[in-house]
Design a protein around this motif. Structure first.
Motif, PDB file in Angstrom:
ATOM      1  N   ILE A 270      -5.894  12.425  -2.731  1.00  0.00           N
ATOM      2  CA  ILE A 270      -6.240  11.098  -2.837  1.00  0.00           C
ATOM      3  C   ILE A 270      -4.809  10.516  -2.121  1.00  0.00           C
ATOM      4  O   ILE A 270      -4.759   9.469  -1.660  1.00  0.00           O
ATOM      5  CB  ILE A 270      -6.431  10.523  -4.364  1.00  0.00           C
ATOM      6  N   SER A 271      -3.794  11.071  -2.932  1.00  0.00           N
ATOM      7  CA  SER A 271      -2.334  10.289  -2.522  1.00  0.00           C
ATOM      8  C   SER A 271      -2.095  10.545  -0.927  1.00  0.00           C
ATOM      9  O   SER A 271      -1.585   9.723  -0.451  1.00  0.00           O
ATOM     10  CB  SER A 271      -1.299  11.044  -3.346  1.00  0.00           C
TER      11      SER A 271
ATOM     12  N   TRP B 277      -4.472  10.648   1.176  1.00  0.00           N
ATOM     13  CA  TRP B 277      -5.375   9.665   2.026  1.00  0.00           C
ATOM     14  C   TRP B 277      -4.777   8.284   1.845  1.00  0.00           C
ATOM     15  O   TRP B 277      -4.812   7.572   2.931  1.00  0.00           O
ATOM     16  CB  TRP B 277      -6.769   9.678   0.988  1.00  0.00           C
ATOM     17  N   TYR B 278      -4.314   7.883   0.600  1.00  0.00           N
ATOM     18  CA  TYR B 278      -3.810   6.359   0.689  1.00  0.00           C
ATOM     19  C   TYR B 278      -2.392   6.182   1.381  1.00  0.00           C
ATOM     20  O   TYR B 278      -2.069   5.435   2.108  1.00  0.00           O
ATOM     21  CB  TYR B 278      -3.524   6.053  -0.858  1.00  0.00           C
TER      22      TYR B 278
ATOM     23  N   MET C 292      -5.271   4.193  -9.905  1.00  0.00           N
ATOM     24  CA  MET C 292      -4.851   3.023  -9.169  1.00  0.00           C
ATOM     25  C   MET C 292      -4.936   1.831  -9.502  1.00  0.00           C
ATOM     26  O   MET C 292      -4.228   0.750  -9.232  1.00  0.00           O
ATOM     27  CB  MET C 292      -6.197   3.103  -7.915  1.00  0.00           C
TER      28      MET C 292
ATOM     29  N   ASN D  57       2.146   1.758  -3.394  1.00  0.00           N
ATOM     30  CA  ASN D  57       0.890   2.253  -4.312  1.00  0.00           C
ATOM     31  C   ASN D  57       0.630   3.639  -4.126  1.00  0.00           C
ATOM     32  O   ASN D  57       0.765   4.474  -5.112  1.00  0.00           O
ATOM     33  CB  ASN D  57      -0.443   1.429  -3.777  1.00  0.00           C
ATOM     34  N   ALA D  58       0.793   4.075  -2.856  1.00  0.00           N
ATOM     35  CA  ALA D  58       0.394   5.624  -2.609  1.00  0.00           C
ATOM     36  C   ALA D  58       1.384   6.387  -3.018  1.00  0.00           C
ATOM     37  O   ALA D  58       1.435   7.697  -3.606  1.00  0.00           O
ATOM     38  CB  ALA D  58       0.518   5.806  -1.175  1.00  0.00           C
TER      39      ALA D  58
ATOM     40  N   MET E  79      -3.378   5.798   4.890  1.00  0.00           N
ATOM     41  CA  MET E  79      -3.885   4.485   5.222  1.00  0.00           C
ATOM     42  C   MET E  79      -2.708   3.502   5.359  1.00  0.00           C
ATOM     43  O   MET E  79      -2.533   2.546   6.302  1.00  0.00           O
ATOM     44  CB  MET E  79      -4.778   4.141   4.013  1.00  0.00           C
ATOM     45  N   ALA E  80      -1.671   3.873   4.393  1.00  0.00           N
ATOM     46  CA  ALA E  80      -0.287   2.815   4.545  1.00  0.00           C
ATOM     47  C   ALA E  80       0.292   3.006   5.613  1.00  0.00           C
ATOM     48  O   ALA E  80       0.862   2.001   6.402  1.00  0.00           O
ATOM     49  CB  ALA E  80       0.461   3.172   3.179  1.00  0.00           C
TER      50      ALA E  80
ATOM     51  N   GLY F 144      -1.772  -0.174  -8.926  1.00  0.00           N
ATOM     52  CA  GLY F 144      -1.934  -1.300  -8.120  1.00  0.00           C
ATOM     53  C   GLY F 144      -1.143  -2.403  -8.588  1.00  0.00           C
ATOM     54  O   GLY F 144      -0.772  -3.503  -7.586  1.00  0.00           O
TER      55      GLY F 144
ATOM     56  N   GLN G 175      -9.275   5.826  -9.363  1.00  0.00           N
ATOM     57  CA  GLN G 175      -9.253   4.412  -9.840  1.00  0.00           C
ATOM     58  C   GLN G 175      -8.618   4.318 -11.292  1.00  0.00           C
ATOM     59  O   GLN G 175      -8.103   3.310 -11.533  1.00  0.00           O
ATOM     60  CB  GLN G 175     -10.602   3.780  -9.745  1.00  0.00           C
TER      61      GLN G 175
ATOM     62  N   SER H  41       0.889  -1.154   0.161  1.00  0.00           N
ATOM     63  CA  SER H  41      -0.096  -0.100   0.178  1.00  0.00           C
ATOM     64  C   SER H  41       0.932   1.372   0.200  1.00  0.00           C
ATOM     65  O   SER H  41       0.621   2.495  -0.484  1.00  0.00           O
ATOM     66  CB  SER H  41      -0.887   0.034   1.304  1.00  0.00           C
TER      67      SER H  41
END
Lengths: 79, 495, 138, 142, 103
Positions: free
Chosen positions: B401-402, B404-405, B484, B335-336, B408-409, B488, B481, B332
């Motif tokens: 978004i970046s 946010w991700y 992503m 990905n971010a 999360m990571a 991903g 998406q 993750s």
């Protein structure tokens, strides 16, 4: 052979230090040229004649000329 | 049949263009623009075709001269390299179209062919660095990249440019010599230069000569850290990126720095391998550097008055974000990081281009003079605002978004305290971006000025690239998406 | 003590390369003269080349030039030499570009000492600020 | 630069230097040497000529336009040789499998495209050295 | 103070590198990891593969020819970079005529 190798390496290090400490830039460049030549001899001893030839032609020859050309257009003494 | 050779054709198009510009398009600016534009569009289309192939799960490997990978040089084009080369070429196309008008403002006419030559050599080197699977070949391309990226700063020839450029050259060369030293250490212990082959023999090397691997890792991280301006080694970046001509700034900030981060990832994850990194425990230090960069870059930016200098310091902070994603070394996190690479390239490109448009039209660089600039140049200032909101992380824009991700990571990786740092860094970002926007649009005494919310008088080749970038920033903010789905697929190539 | 000396002699080129790297780095960092800095960078580069060539050396072997009619032989490792040929040319390119900038900097500032140039830059900056202050007061 | 001795001696030795440079380039695949040292020797001969006879005479010998063509042309030649490999259905820069004539072991014309690439590199290095030197010593017009 | 810190750092670097070098096989030893099957392949197959004698030249122009293309490009880059810094505008023939016509 090993002793000669040692002497050359010590000479290289001394040249490098001297090139850094000389105030006169032309002398520093000449010391650097001799550094390159000794490096070429060392590479010849390490059995890679191609690299030695290239270093002698490019490193000791052309680079030195470029350095001297630039010093002649700028200033010669390091403050 | 043809598609096997796509990577090498994509690699050769910029090189051949760079070679023919000085001889055929020297005196003829219309021909020059035609050659530049058609080469860029052709290369972008070809790399898009190659990417569509890799998205179906194919991996192109290209052996130069038909030699086996250990003997010769190997290119690998997977989803990661296909997508990143598409990003590079797409952004470069937009920036070069912008440059057609802008660069004649910054440079005397006889230097313009050299400028395009250098840019194309730079693209050649960037694509080569992304594709190659050979350590020494990486070094050769990297040297072309560092020479050209210094040269497109120094081409303006003012005292500040030359000073920034020679600083960049000195530090960059120390970096590349360190990297070469690291390559020497790895070659000494393994006897290979191909990245996949080294990765196969890595466990044996780690058992026999662990100190070599560690020293090589140290040298390479230092070297790539200097070149990618990771926080304590960033001192060259603000000067170089702020004094350069606008298209150079956009290219350097948006793309070049990231290429070095990719190379660093190649070395960290594909050569040395995640197991050894975990065993050494170097990730924690990288996280610390990344976090320090996120804070300190913004802190430095707050004290600046020059618009392009603010953007340059902001790059240091944003590299911290990408570095944080890489240092987490989880799927993750990577990905971010990849998503942020895309969104930062777009946002920083848009910021630099709109700043360049403001400088082009008004000649103002100092933020204090920006009162009511939004009334004179509403379009440029709107693009600037969108991209600045992205940098701050306001929802609806891709920068959010970046972040946010990334958050999360961070949670997943077990460092919840970094969330606070991300929030604090966003707050700092808003402290230097919002005043510019507020000054530009909310100005009481400007209401009666002659050009109230008119059109800014920009040529089409300048505003269309900016519009495309702003559109993409919002598009990827609303539909992340789209990116992503592609990013991903990338982390498993590294971990 | 004696064995340490033997170890040192056996690895003298490697250690010499490390010394040269450090000397070059020291020259680059401490000197403010731009030409000295470029010399230092050259020393750093050649140190890495020396390391590479020493990796490829095999004692008692011949240089990697085959001979017609002789089927085999005992040769040194050719790969490092090939890499270093590339490296030398790259080093020259960087040196020459740095020197060209030195010429231009000398034309611009009249000196090639980095700290003097930084001083001049600072003075120019304060002068500009002073001018701006004056105009704003008027 | 009006030293008669330097001029006479340069006039005598420059042809020898050039012949040696060409020899080193041509025998790159047979003996130590190759494109880089050979090209540097060739370039050094022109640099010596420039030093002895002045910058203008040197610039007249290799005009700026010529060296510009040589520089681009050498790499384009390299790429063209490489593209032959793609043309016959192999990969970029394929030598034997692309059908280059291999010749007799030990001859000057042998080893497929290697001599041609060495010559391209030699031209490139020589012209680069000359251009760089001429630019470095260039006098400002003002 | 800063100077002393620099010297200590560099000395540390030197000691770390030397320590790592001492662990390697001696210079010239055949057990060196770099003297492996790849270099043996180069030495044994060059004559068959390419019909040339100088193995180093064959490596730079055939086995690793892309490196050399990159290197020639480095030279081209350096020329372009140096000219971009140093070249001065020489008057254009066409433009001069235009100006004369206007004037």
């Amino acid at each position: 052979m090993q002793i000669l190798n040692l002497i050359l390496v010590v000479f290289l290090i001394l040249c490098a230090i001297a090139a850094g400490r000389t105030k006169d830039l032309v002398s520093a460049v000449v010391i650097f040229a001799s550094y390159s030549l000794v490096m070429a001899v060392l590479w010849l001893m390490l059995q890679s004649p191609d690299v030695a030839m290239t270093e002698a032609a490019i490193g000791a020859g052309v680079t030195t000329i470029m350095f001297v050309a630039v010093i002649s257009r700028t200033s010669r003494i390091e403050k | 049949m043809f598609s096997i050779h796509l990577p090498v054709i994509v690699l050769l198009i910029p090189l051949v263009t760079a070679l023919i510009i000085p001889v055929i398009a020297d005196r003829n600016s219309a021909l020059l623009q035609f050659v530049v534009g058609s080469a860029m569009i052709l290369a972008t289309l070809l790399v898009a075709i190659a990417l569509s192939g890799t998205l179906r799960g194919e991996i192109f490997t290209y052996y130069f001269g038909d030699w086996l990978p250990g003997l010769g040089i190997e290119f690998i084009i997977n989803v990661f390299s296909g997508f990143m080369s598409l990003l590079v070429l797409f952004m470069a196309t937009l920036i070069l179209f912008y440059a057609f008008k802008d660069i004649s403002h910054d440079l005397p006419e006889h230097l313009i062919p050299y400028y395009y030559t250098l840019i194309f050599l730079m693209l050649f080197a960037m694509i080569g660095m992304i594709y190659t699977n050979d350590l020494f070949n990486l070094y050769v391309f990297m040297e072309i990249l560092s020479l050209t990226s210094c040269a497109i700063v120094s081409i303006k020839r003012t005292g500040k440019n030359l000073l920034a450029s020679i600083k960049y050259l000195m530090q960059g060369t120390i970096g590349s010599v360190s990297i070469l030293m690291g390559i020497a250490f790895i070659y000494m212990a393994s006897g290979h230069l191909n990245i996949s082959t080294i990765a196969e023999t890595m466990p044996a090397i780690w058992a026999a000569h662990p100190q070599n691997v560690l020293i090589a890792l140290g040298f390479m991280l230092t070297g790539f850290g200097i070149k990618a301006a990771v926080f304590p080694l960033h001192t060259w970046l603000p000067d170089a990126h702020s004094t350069a001509p606008t298209p150079s700034s956009a290219l350097l900030s948006g793309l070049v720095v990231k290429i070095y981060l990719f190379a660093m990832m190649k070395v960290m994850f594909q050569v040395i391998g995640i197991d050894i990194l975990r065993e050494v425990g170097i990730q924690f230090f990288l996280v610390l550097f990344a976090v320090a960069g996120m804070i300190m870059g913004s802190v430095f930016a707050i004290g600046q008055k020059d618009l392009k200098r603010i953007l340059a310091y902001s790059s240091v902070a944003q590299i911290g974000y990408i570095m944080l994603g890489i240092a987490l070394a989880s799927p993750s996190g990577l990905n971010a990081a990849f998503f942020h690479v895309v969104s930062h390239a777009l946002m920083k490109g848009a910021l630099f281009l709109s700043a360049g448009a403001i400088i082009y039209n008004t000649g103002k660089r100092n933020v204090d003079d920006f009162n009511g600039i939004g009334y004179r140049m509403p379009f440029s200032m709107t693009v600037f605002t969108i991209a600045a909101f992205g940098m701050i992380g306001i929802p609806g824009v891709s920068g959010f978004i970046s972040k946010w991700y990334l958050s999360m990571a961070v949670m997943e990786g077990g460092h919840p305290w970094i969330l606070l740092v991300i929030l604090f860094s966003s707050f700092l970002n808003s402290m230097y971006y919002l005043p510019i926007v507020i000054k530009g649009f909310l100005c009481a005494e400007c209401e009666g000025s002659p050009n109230v919310m008119g059109r800014d008088s920009l040529p089409a080749s300048m505003w269309i690239p900016m519009a495309i970038m702003a559109f993409l920033i919002i598009l990827f903010g609303l539909f992340p998406q789209l990116i992503m789905n592609i990013t991903g697929q990338m982390p498993h190539l590294f971990l | 003590m004696h064995s340490l000396w033997i170890e040192f002699l056996d690895h003298v080129n490697y250690i010499g390369a490390a010394c040269l790297f450090v000397v070059g780095l020291y020259t680059v960092i401490t000197h403010s003269n731009l030409i000295k800095k470029i010399i230092g960078i050259n020393i750093m580069e050649t140190s890495v080349f020396l390391l590479f060539v020493s990796i490829g050396f095999v004692s008692g072997a011949k240089p990697p030039i085959l001979a017609v009619g002789e089927p085999g032989g005992f040769f040194v490792n050719p790969l490092p030499s090939a890499l270093i040929l590339t490296g030398i040319v790259v080093g020259v390119a960087i040196t020459v570009y740095g020197l060209s900038m030195v010429i231009q900097i000398h034309k611009e500032y009249g000196t090639i000492e980095l700290d003097e140039i930084v001083e001049t830059e600072k003075e120019i900056k304060t002068q500009i600020f002073r001018k701006q202050d004056d105009t704003s007061h008027v | 630069m009006d030293d008669q001795i330097v001029r006479v001696i340069s006039r005598i030795i420059i042809p020898f230097i050039q012949v040696y440079g060409i020899f080193v380039v041509m025998h790159g695949h047979l003996s130590p040497g190759g494109g880089f040292p050979g090209g540097a020797i060739l370039g050094a001969s022109i640099i010596l000529y420039t030093l002895a006879f002045g910058a203008e005479a040197g610039a007249k010998m290799i005009p700026h336009r010529t060296s510009k063509w040589l520089e681009s042309g050498a790499i384009l030649l390299y790429i063209a040789i490489g593209l032959v490999g793609i043309g016959v259905g192999r990969t970029f820069l394929t030598n034997r499998a692309a059908g280059f004539p291999m010749g007799e072991l030990g001859n000057v014309i042998s080893a497929g495209f290697i001599p041609f690439i060495t010559i391209a590199i030699g031209i490139k290095v020589a012209s680069t050295m000359i251009t760089l030197f001429h630019t470095m010593i260039g006098k400002d017009p003002h | 103070m800063k100077h002393a810190f620099l010297i200590v750092t560099l000395a540390g670097l030197l000691i770390v590198m030397s320590y790592s070098f001492i662990q390697m096989p001696a210079i010239g030893s055949e057990e060196h990891p770099a003297f492996n099957e790849v270099s043996q392949y180069y030495l044994q197959r060059t004559a068959q593969d390419t019909n040339a004698l100088n193995v180093v030249a064959v490596i730079i122009t055939d086995y690793r020819a892309l490196d050399t293309l990159g290197e020639a490009t480095v030279l081209f880059t350096s020329v372009a970079a140096v000219l971009s810094v140093l070249v001065v505008a020489h008057p254009k023939p066409n433009k001069k005529m235009d100006e004369e016509n206007h004037g």
